[in-house]
Motif scaffolding. Sequence first.
Motif, short mmCIF file in Angstrom:
data_model
loop_
_atom_site.label_atom_id
_atom_site.label_comp_id
_atom_site.label_asym_id
_atom_site.label_seq_id
_atom_site.Cartn_x
_atom_site.Cartn_y
_atom_site.Cartn_z
N THR A 102 0.91 -1.22 0.01
CA THR A 102 -0.13 -0.03 0.17
C THR A 102 0.80 1.47 -0.05
O THR A 102 1.94 1.35 0.06
CB THR A 102 -0.97 0.17 1.15
OG1 THR A 102 -0.14 -0.08 2.60
CG2 THR A 102 -1.74 -1.15 1.35
N GLY A 125 -5.58 -3.27 -1.69
CA GLY A 125 -5.11 -2.74 -0.45
C GLY A 125 -5.57 -3.69 0.51
O GLY A 125 -5.15 -3.48 1.78
N HIS A 158 -3.99 0.80 12.89
CA HIS A 158 -3.01 -0.22 12.72
C HIS A 158 -1.88 0.19 13.60
O HIS A 158 -1.88 1.11 14.41
CB HIS A 158 -2.36 0.34 11.24
CG HIS A 158 -3.42 -0.25 10.23
ND1 HIS A 158 -4.37 0.67 9.72
CD2 HIS A 158 -3.34 -1.66 9.35
CE1 HIS A 158 -4.91 -0.17 8.69
NE2 HIS A 158 -4.43 -1.45 8.71
N HIS A 159 -1.30 -1.07 13.71
CA HIS A 159 0.00 -1.13 14.68
C HIS A 159 0.95 0.20 14.44
O HIS A 159 0.99 0.83 13.42
CB HIS A 159 0.79 -2.26 14.26
CG HIS A 159 1.13 -2.48 12.85
ND1 HIS A 159 2.32 -2.12 12.30
CD2 HIS A 159 0.39 -2.95 11.82
CE1 HIS A 159 2.22 -2.41 10.95
NE2 HIS A 159 0.99 -2.97 10.78
N LYS A 162 3.44 0.67 11.15
CA LYS A 162 2.81 1.12 9.66
C LYS A 162 3.18 2.46 9.30
O LYS A 162 3.45 3.38 10.12
CB LYS A 162 1.30 1.19 9.61
CG LYS A 162 0.72 1.19 8.29
CD LYS A 162 -0.79 0.69 8.22
CE LYS A 162 -1.18 0.85 6.88
NZ LYS A 162 -0.69 0.25 5.81
N SER A 167 -4.79 4.01 5.36
CA SER A 167 -4.32 2.64 4.83
C SER A 167 -4.86 2.38 3.61
O SER A 167 -5.81 3.13 2.93
CB SER A 167 -5.03 1.61 5.85
OG SER A 167 -6.43 1.94 5.60
N GLY A 168 -4.41 1.31 2.72
CA GLY A 168 -4.74 0.99 1.55
C GLY A 168 -6.27 0.47 1.73
O GLY A 168 -7.20 1.03 0.86
N THR A 169 -6.65 -0.09 2.82
CA THR A 169 -7.95 -0.52 2.86
C THR A 169 -8.81 0.63 3.29
O THR A 169 -10.08 0.52 2.71
CB THR A 169 -8.06 -1.34 4.26
OG1 THR A 169 -7.16 -2.49 4.29
CG2 THR A 169 -9.35 -1.98 4.34
N VAL A 216 -3.54 -5.19 14.08
CA VAL A 216 -3.44 -5.77 12.75
C VAL A 216 -4.18 -5.07 11.74
O VAL A 216 -3.63 -4.66 10.63
CB VAL A 216 -3.97 -7.45 12.88
CG1 VAL A 216 -3.89 -7.90 11.38
CG2 VAL A 216 -3.12 -8.19 13.79
N HIS A 219 -11.04 -1.05 10.64
CA HIS A 219 -11.68 -0.42 9.92
C HIS A 219 -13.23 -0.12 9.81
O HIS A 219 -13.89 -1.05 10.23
CB HIS A 219 -11.45 -0.57 8.33
CG HIS A 219 -10.05 -0.74 7.80
ND1 HIS A 219 -9.26 -1.90 8.02
CD2 HIS A 219 -9.33 0.16 7.46
CE1 HIS A 219 -8.15 -1.29 7.62
NE2 HIS A 219 -8.04 -0.33 7.13
N PHE A 242 -4.85 -12.25 5.37
CA PHE A 242 -4.34 -11.48 4.15
C PHE A 242 -3.61 -12.41 3.09
O PHE A 242 -3.39 -12.40 1.90
CB PHE A 242 -3.52 -10.26 4.33
CG PHE A 242 -3.92 -9.34 5.59
CD1 PHE A 242 -5.48 -8.62 5.27
CD2 PHE A 242 -3.41 -9.01 6.62
CE1 PHE A 242 -5.90 -7.88 6.26
CE2 PHE A 242 -3.94 -8.18 7.59
CZ PHE A 242 -5.17 -7.39 7.34
O1 LIG Z 1 0.07 -2.51 7.07
C1 LIG Z 1 -0.53 -3.16 7.39
O2 LIG Z 1 -0.45 -4.10 8.31
C2 LIG Z 1 -1.97 -3.39 6.74
N1 LIG Z 1 -2.06 -2.80 5.42
C3 LIG Z 1 -3.07 -2.88 4.76
C4 LIG Z 1 -3.73 -1.53 4.47
O3 LIG Z 1 -2.83 -0.65 4.42
O4 LIG Z 1 -4.82 -1.46 4.56
C5 LIG Z 1 -4.05 -4.01 4.96
C6 LIG Z 1 -4.34 -4.33 6.44
O5 LIG Z 1 -5.16 -3.48 7.10
C7 LIG Z 1 -2.90 -4.20 7.27
#
Ligand SMILES: O=C(O)C1=N[C@H](C(=O)O)C[C@H](O)C1
Length: 270
Positions: A102, A125, A158-159, A162, A167-169, A216, A219, A242
Amino acid sequence: MGDMGLVVVGAGGRMGQTLIRVIHEMDGVQLAGAVERPGSPSLGRDAGEVAGVGTLGVAVTDDPLAAFAKADGVLDFTTPAASVEFAGYAAQARIVHIIGTTGLSSDDEAKIAAAARHATIVKSGNMSLGVNLLATLVKQAAKALAAADFDIEIMEMHHRHKVDAPSGTALLLGQAAAEGRGIGLAESSVRVRDGHTGPRQTGTIGFATLRGGSVVGDHSVILAGTGERITLSHHAEDRSIFARGAVKAALWARDKKPGLYSMLDVLGLA
Ligand SMILES: O=C(O)C1=N[C@H](C(=O)O)C[C@H](O)C1
Ligand SMILES: NC(=O)C1=CN([C@@H]2O[C@H](COP(=O)(O)OP(=O)(O)OC[C@H]3O[C@@H](n4cnc5c(N)ncnc54)[C@H](OP(=O)(O)O)[C@@H]3O)[C@@H](O)[C@H]2O)C=CC1
């Protein structure tokens, strides 16, 4: 047809290690190679040892071209620059390329689309079944509820490691909402709010980003009306969702013509 031979690039990463474990467990696929960047401490180690599943007889290499030459597909959860480079190599080797990376720029996206003239690429994503189903629900909800009555806001967490935001999602869900509303996401998204922003502009799609701990991937798409609110959510509990999606995409793509596909195509949700 025999087992599909898959190369994992970014083999030492969070997703790379998960992919190696999932390939080891799943039928119909085998680990054909494991690639890391030059200088990585994983180089020369057995990929199975790196991923914690014991010896698999595949050493981690920094030579993607040699690895791709012996494989049917590549699973790629790395960085935008690396994914663009791998798209060129996968097209040269005429193998399937599954891209989960992403944070790609529009220039990166254009280069990947160009590579898809020669290679079968699946890019998303989010490779999980749950998020892709959620995207179809978001599109329906956004279509059913008028912009004048319901505001759309997308929240993700997210963690702490990142590096890209939103996020891509979140962007994938925003795209689904924009399609439901018949508008362009780029023109209607509000990705940051700070200071005296003034009231919310009708019809926009807002994003909020949270980072922390070991989350993890969470959303939520909130459709906020006057006196009522609908929240459509997905919570990823384990990265294997994933990885299993990526392997499923590779098996699906094996007999497809070159082109750029999404997980909605793979899952029959397009
Ligand atoms: O970086 C992550 O960990 C994730 N990335 C993806 C995103 O950017 O949406 C998918 C997932 O959420 C985990
Ligand atoms: N679409 C989806 O379903 C999902 C997408 N993602 C996305 O996948 C990507 C990776 O996430 P994650 O695994 O958490 O990140 P990590 O940083 O843990 O893993 C990325 C790995 O790629 C390696 N790498 C970087 N450049 C190269 C290169 N040129 N050649 C080979 N390997 C390279 C990194 O090495 P080093 O650290 O040594 O630089 C690292 O080991 C992110 O963009 C993330 O958003 C994540 C989960 C699900």
